[in-house]
Write a protein that holds these residues in place. Structure first.
Motif, PDB file in Angstrom:
ATOM      1  N   LEU A 159       0.916  -1.368  -0.220  1.00  0.00           N
ATOM      2  CA  LEU A 159      -0.086  -0.004   0.066  1.00  0.00           C
ATOM      3  C   LEU A 159       0.967   1.416  -0.021  1.00  0.00           C
ATOM      4  O   LEU A 159       1.817   1.497   0.884  1.00  0.00           O
ATOM      5  CB  LEU A 159      -0.894   0.002   1.319  1.00  0.00           C
ATOM      6  CG  LEU A 159      -1.932   0.996   1.310  1.00  0.00           C
ATOM      7  CD1 LEU A 159      -2.865   1.310   0.213  1.00  0.00           C
ATOM      8  CD2 LEU A 159      -2.611   1.020   2.685  1.00  0.00           C
ATOM      9  N   TRP A 160       0.950   2.122  -1.023  1.00  0.00           N
ATOM     10  CA  TRP A 160       1.625   3.344  -1.258  1.00  0.00           C
ATOM     11  C   TRP A 160       3.202   2.944  -1.196  1.00  0.00           C
ATOM     12  O   TRP A 160       3.826   3.438  -0.537  1.00  0.00           O
ATOM     13  CB  TRP A 160       1.468   4.264   0.063  1.00  0.00           C
ATOM     14  CG  TRP A 160      -0.061   5.029   0.086  1.00  0.00           C
ATOM     15  CD1 TRP A 160      -0.863   4.739  -1.004  1.00  0.00           C
ATOM     16  CD2 TRP A 160      -0.331   6.126   0.512  1.00  0.00           C
ATOM     17  NE1 TRP A 160      -1.903   5.614  -0.810  1.00  0.00           N
ATOM     18  CE2 TRP A 160      -1.790   6.672   0.303  1.00  0.00           C
ATOM     19  CE3 TRP A 160       0.183   7.048   1.580  1.00  0.00           C
ATOM     20  CZ2 TRP A 160      -2.413   7.557   0.728  1.00  0.00           C
ATOM     21  CZ3 TRP A 160      -0.465   7.934   2.267  1.00  0.00           C
ATOM     22  CH2 TRP A 160      -1.745   8.195   1.920  1.00  0.00           C
ATOM     23  N   THR A 161       3.314   1.885  -1.847  1.00  0.00           N
ATOM     24  CA  THR A 161       4.555   1.379  -2.120  1.00  0.00           C
ATOM     25  C   THR A 161       5.771   2.116  -2.340  1.00  0.00           C
ATOM     26  O   THR A 161       6.710   2.325  -1.646  1.00  0.00           O
ATOM     27  CB  THR A 161       4.686  -0.004  -3.002  1.00  0.00           C
ATOM     28  OG1 THR A 161       3.486  -0.824  -2.710  1.00  0.00           O
ATOM     29  CG2 THR A 161       5.842  -0.768  -2.917  1.00  0.00           C
ATOM     30  N   GLY A 190       7.827  -0.310  -7.650  1.00  0.00           N
ATOM     31  CA  GLY A 190       6.559  -0.233  -7.339  1.00  0.00           C
ATOM     32  C   GLY A 190       5.937  -1.426  -6.574  1.00  0.00           C
ATOM     33  O   GLY A 190       6.779  -2.572  -6.367  1.00  0.00           O
ATOM     34  N   GLY A 191       4.609  -1.737  -6.273  1.00  0.00           N
ATOM     35  CA  GLY A 191       4.090  -2.833  -5.468  1.00  0.00           C
ATOM     36  C   GLY A 191       4.300  -4.192  -6.230  1.00  0.00           C
ATOM     37  O   GLY A 191       4.230  -5.234  -5.657  1.00  0.00           O
ATOM     38  N   ASP A 251      -1.848  -1.669  -3.632  1.00  0.00           N
ATOM     39  CA  ASP A 251      -1.807  -0.572  -4.578  1.00  0.00           C
ATOM     40  C   ASP A 251      -2.801  -0.922  -5.841  1.00  0.00           C
ATOM     41  O   ASP A 251      -3.267  -0.019  -6.434  1.00  0.00           O
ATOM     42  CB  ASP A 251      -0.399  -0.125  -4.948  1.00  0.00           C
ATOM     43  CG  ASP A 251       0.405   0.710  -4.029  1.00  0.00           C
ATOM     44  OD1 ASP A 251      -0.226   0.887  -3.172  1.00  0.00           O
ATOM     45  OD2 ASP A 251       1.505   0.544  -4.325  1.00  0.00           O
ATOM     46  N   ARG A 252      -2.640  -2.282  -6.144  1.00  0.00           N
ATOM     47  CA  ARG A 252      -3.401  -2.820  -7.657  1.00  0.00           C
ATOM     48  C   ARG A 252      -4.692  -2.694  -7.478  1.00  0.00           C
ATOM     49  O   ARG A 252      -5.497  -2.777  -8.427  1.00  0.00           O
ATOM     50  CB  ARG A 252      -3.075  -4.075  -8.014  1.00  0.00           C
ATOM     51  CG  ARG A 252      -1.327  -4.382  -8.102  1.00  0.00           C
ATOM     52  CD  ARG A 252      -0.850  -4.057  -9.420  1.00  0.00           C
ATOM     53  NE  ARG A 252      -1.497  -5.046 -10.401  1.00  0.00           N
ATOM     54  CZ  ARG A 252      -1.202  -5.089 -11.769  1.00  0.00           C
ATOM     55  NH1 ARG A 252      -0.187  -4.332 -12.138  1.00  0.00           N
ATOM     56  NH2 ARG A 252      -1.843  -5.910 -12.391  1.00  0.00           N
ATOM     57  N   ALA A 294      -2.163   3.586  -9.189  1.00  0.00           N
ATOM     58  CA  ALA A 294      -1.149   3.155  -8.044  1.00  0.00           C
ATOM     59  C   ALA A 294      -0.184   4.133  -8.056  1.00  0.00           C
ATOM     60  O   ALA A 294       0.191   4.682  -8.952  1.00  0.00           O
ATOM     61  CB  ALA A 294      -0.819   1.917  -8.549  1.00  0.00           C
ATOM     62  N   ILE A 295       0.003   4.623  -6.765  1.00  0.00           N
ATOM     63  CA  ILE A 295       1.302   5.480  -6.487  1.00  0.00           C
ATOM     64  C   ILE A 295       2.425   4.929  -6.856  1.00  0.00           C
ATOM     65  O   ILE A 295       2.798   3.900  -6.354  1.00  0.00           O
ATOM     66  CB  ILE A 295       1.030   6.216  -5.089  1.00  0.00           C
ATOM     67  CG1 ILE A 295      -0.126   6.683  -5.017  1.00  0.00           C
ATOM     68  CG2 ILE A 295       2.265   6.997  -4.598  1.00  0.00           C
ATOM     69  CD1 ILE A 295      -0.501   7.225  -3.508  1.00  0.00           C
TER      70      ILE A 295
END
Length: 144
Positions: A82-84, A130-131, A137-138, A143-144
């Motif tokens: 989450l918010w990776t 990223g995640g 996030d997905r 997604a950040i």
């Protein structure tokens, strides 16, 4: 074997990200719970000392509190993906600060600098990548 590697990669990346988050959590929980951690009787006091006396930064108790939040809530967020990217980037910056504080002697034997250096580069890699497929996030459109 290429098919196996291709199928295993997203799963193993999720395991790597989660393991890294849980390892960070083992450093944050003792600070949050005010319990000993290894040879440190008071990890929060140790963080305050490092920030104030070694790094020479002001507001050491407040910065140590933010470090504790990063190493607890941030670690959990990283583990679940989450918010990776922003969390991993902040962890990379924290590891750079710890490496700076331990340097320039690079004490490989006494509380080795190799660990924060390696963790910093791993966090930087996660921030860039990223995640991954199996991240919270997905579940979001952007997604950040």
């Amino acid at each position: 074997m290429e098919v196996l590697y291709t199928r295993a990669e997203p799963i193993l990346y999720a395991v790597l990200r989660a393991a890294f988050g849980f390892i960070m959590l083992t450093h944050g929980l003792p600070k949050a719970l005010e319990t000993s951690h290894g040879s440190m009787a008071d990890p929060m006091a140790g963080s305050i000392n490092l920030i104030q006396n070694v790094m020479g930064l002001p507001f050491a108790p407040q910065l140590a509190f933010l470090v504790m939040l990063l190493e607890t809530a941030g670690a959990i967020m990283l583990a679940i993906g989450l918010w990776t990217r922003p969390v991993a980037l902040i962890i990379a910056l924290e590891m750079a600060g710890i490496s700076y504080a331990l340097g320039p002697t690079w004490p490989w034997i006494d509380r080795g600098i190799e660990f924060p250096v390696l963790m910093g580069f791993l966090a930087l890699y996660i921030a860039v990548r990223g995640g991954g497929r199996y991240a919270a996030d997905r579940q979001f459109k952007y997604a950040i």
